[in-house]
Write a protein that holds these residues in place. Structure first.
Motif, PDB file in Angstrom:
ATOM      1  N   ARG A 279       7.652  13.724   3.402  1.00 39.25           N
ATOM      2  CA  ARG A 279       8.759  14.092   2.347  1.00 39.25           C
ATOM      3  C   ARG A 279       8.567  13.085   1.323  1.00 39.25           C
ATOM      4  N   GLN A 280       8.541  11.884   1.752  1.00 37.08           N
ATOM      5  CA  GLN A 280       8.590  10.698   0.733  1.00 37.08           C
ATOM      6  C   GLN A 280       7.428  10.688   0.061  1.00 37.08           C
ATOM      7  N   ALA A 281       6.103  10.747   0.478  1.00 37.95           N
ATOM      8  CA  ALA A 281       5.031  10.948   0.035  1.00 37.95           C
ATOM      9  C   ALA A 281       4.784  11.842  -1.133  1.00 37.95           C
ATOM     10  N   ALA A 282       5.623  12.824  -1.101  1.00 44.07           N
ATOM     11  CA  ALA A 282       5.593  13.857  -2.536  1.00 44.07           C
ATOM     12  C   ALA A 282       5.765  12.993  -3.697  1.00 44.07           C
ATOM     13  N   GLY A 283       6.517  11.944  -3.535  1.00 46.38           N
ATOM     14  CA  GLY A 283       6.503  11.014  -4.636  1.00 46.38           C
ATOM     15  C   GLY A 283       7.802  11.474  -5.559  1.00 46.38           C
TER      16      GLY A 283
ATOM     17  N   THR B 200      15.672  -6.291   4.733  1.00 47.87           N
ATOM     18  CA  THR B 200      15.403  -5.348   4.232  1.00 47.87           C
ATOM     19  C   THR B 200      15.982  -3.974   4.719  1.00 47.87           C
ATOM     20  N   SER B 201      15.398  -2.781   5.365  1.00 47.76           N
ATOM     21  CA  SER B 201      16.307  -1.633   6.246  1.00 47.76           C
ATOM     22  C   SER B 201      15.352  -0.729   7.095  1.00 47.76           C
ATOM     23  N   PRO B 202      15.821  -0.088   8.027  1.00 50.35           N
ATOM     24  CA  PRO B 202      14.850   0.519   8.975  1.00 50.35           C
ATOM     25  C   PRO B 202      14.558   1.622   8.688  1.00 50.35           C
ATOM     26  N   GLY B 203      13.690   2.641   8.613  1.00 49.19           N
ATOM     27  CA  GLY B 203      13.471   3.946   8.576  1.00 49.19           C
ATOM     28  C   GLY B 203      14.077   4.546   7.390  1.00 49.19           C
ATOM     29  N   ALA B 204      13.363   5.229   6.375  1.00 50.04           N
ATOM     30  CA  ALA B 204      13.931   5.950   5.340  1.00 50.04           C
ATOM     31  C   ALA B 204      13.815   7.171   5.066  1.00 50.04           C
ATOM     32  N   THR B 205      14.684   8.122   4.628  1.00 49.65           N
ATOM     33  CA  THR B 205      14.371   9.234   4.395  1.00 49.65           C
ATOM     34  C   THR B 205      14.592   9.720   2.913  1.00 49.65           C
ATOM     35  N   GLN B 206      13.544   9.911   2.019  1.00 47.94           N
ATOM     36  CA  GLN B 206      13.983   9.932   0.821  1.00 47.94           C
ATOM     37  C   GLN B 206      14.326  11.519   0.492  1.00 47.94           C
ATOM     38  N   THR B 207      15.817  11.424   0.288  1.00 45.65           N
ATOM     39  CA  THR B 207      16.360  12.635   0.102  1.00 45.65           C
ATOM     40  C   THR B 207      17.279  12.912  -1.074  1.00 45.65           C
ATOM     41  N   PRO B 208      17.425  13.898  -1.986  1.00 43.30           N
ATOM     42  CA  PRO B 208      18.110  13.901  -3.097  1.00 43.30           C
ATOM     43  C   PRO B 208      19.711  13.668  -2.976  1.00 43.30           C
TER      44      PRO B 208
ATOM     45  N   ARG C 179       9.174   5.989  -5.152  1.00 39.73           N
ATOM     46  CA  ARG C 179       8.021   5.040  -4.857  1.00 39.73           C
ATOM     47  C   ARG C 179       8.141   4.247  -3.452  1.00 39.73           C
ATOM     48  N   ASN C 180       7.280   4.107  -2.537  1.00 41.07           N
ATOM     49  CA  ASN C 180       7.235   3.798  -1.153  1.00 41.07           C
ATOM     50  C   ASN C 180       6.033   3.081  -0.760  1.00 41.07           C
ATOM     51  N   TRP C 181       6.063   1.749  -0.280  1.00 44.08           N
ATOM     52  CA  TRP C 181       4.890   1.127  -0.042  1.00 44.08           C
ATOM     53  C   TRP C 181       5.033   0.408   1.457  1.00 44.08           C
TER      54      TRP C 181
ATOM     55  N   LEU D 140       0.899  -1.192   0.010  1.00 43.69           N
ATOM     56  CA  LEU D 140      -0.033  -0.087  -0.093  1.00 43.69           C
ATOM     57  C   LEU D 140       0.835   1.195   0.170  1.00 43.69           C
ATOM     58  N   PRO D 141       0.642   2.073  -0.928  1.00 46.45           N
ATOM     59  CA  PRO D 141       1.573   3.537  -0.741  1.00 46.45           C
ATOM     60  C   PRO D 141       1.468   4.188   0.301  1.00 46.45           C
ATOM     61  N   LEU D 142       2.745   4.482   0.738  1.00 43.70           N
ATOM     62  CA  LEU D 142       3.187   5.203   2.004  1.00 43.70           C
ATOM     63  C   LEU D 142       2.263   6.559   2.072  1.00 43.70           C
TER      64      LEU D 142
END
Length: 210
Positions: free
Chosen positions: A53-57, A200-208, A67-69, A14-16
């Motif tokens: 931040r990640q939900a911005a897509g 897999t990995s713990p917490g993620a922060t989508q950053t450039p 893309r985050n699920w 399910l999309p985050l």
């Protein structure tokens, strides 16, 4: 044509959204999830801000698709982890990660999620998949192999962590090249794709990328 979201037998993808933080902060609360990636479990406020931040897509400069699920176990839809893909190079390359909470590890969920993610990425036109994995993280290496990835001879240092690059196993995804790397370099901080995220990995922060 690719399905709207990855699919698998036991898991819902399910999309985050920011609303997932309240449940996921407990899934990502074990200190052991950060053994190879560094960092500490996020607070609720930190995780909520990350998810916003990640939900911005997409990255601020528009060069990366995020893309985050949230992975939810059927049939009750209980959250047990997440997968993510940072898609770049005009849709040809993706960096992936997945994380499974400690209570649900050892049951094949990470491998199931990783396989489904790679299948979905291939269907969308991605031709190269990368995932960063710490050389000592044997559990993540097993997940990668189960997903059809094989290690290359290359090593690269990311955030003071050595990562092994992998390519797809012969016959698994013939036209696809894959690699994995430790903590998700673009979307996740503190977790790596193949550590049980893997991003897999713990917490993620989508950053450039810097």
């Amino acid at each position: 044509m690719a399905d709207p979201e990855p699919t698998s037998d036991r898991l819902l993808f399910l999309p985050l959204s920011a609303a997932d933080a309240e449940e996921m902060v407990h899934v990502l609360s074990a200190e052991t999830l950060y053994t190879f990636t560094g960092g500490t479990p996020p607070t609720l406020d930190e995780l909520r801000a990350r998810y916003i931040r990640q939900a911005a897509g997409r990255s601020p400069d528009g060069t990366q698709e995020w893309r985050n699920w949230i992975l939810r176990r059927k049939p009750a839809a209980k959250a047990i982890g997440y997968v993510q893909a940072t898609i770049m190079d005009e849709g040809r390359r993706a960096e992936v990660a997945w994380v499974i909470g400690t209570p649900w590890q050892g049951q094949g969920y990470a491998s199931e999620a990783a396989k489904a993610l790679l299948i979905w990425l291939r269907a969308t036109g991605v031709t190269t998949v990368q995932a960063h994995i710490h050389p000592a993280h044997t559990a993540s290496a097993t997940v990668a192999r189960n997903a059809g990835l094989l290690p290359t001879a290359q090593f690269q240092r990311r955030r003071a962590t050595l990562a092994t690059l992998l390519h797809p196993a012969p016959g698994t995804f013939p036209p696809l090249t894959s690699e994995w790397q430790g903590p998700p370099p673009l979307q996740a901080e503190g977790l790596s794709p193949m550590r049980p995220p893997g991003r897999t990995s713990p917490g993620a922060t989508q950053t450039p990328r810097p």
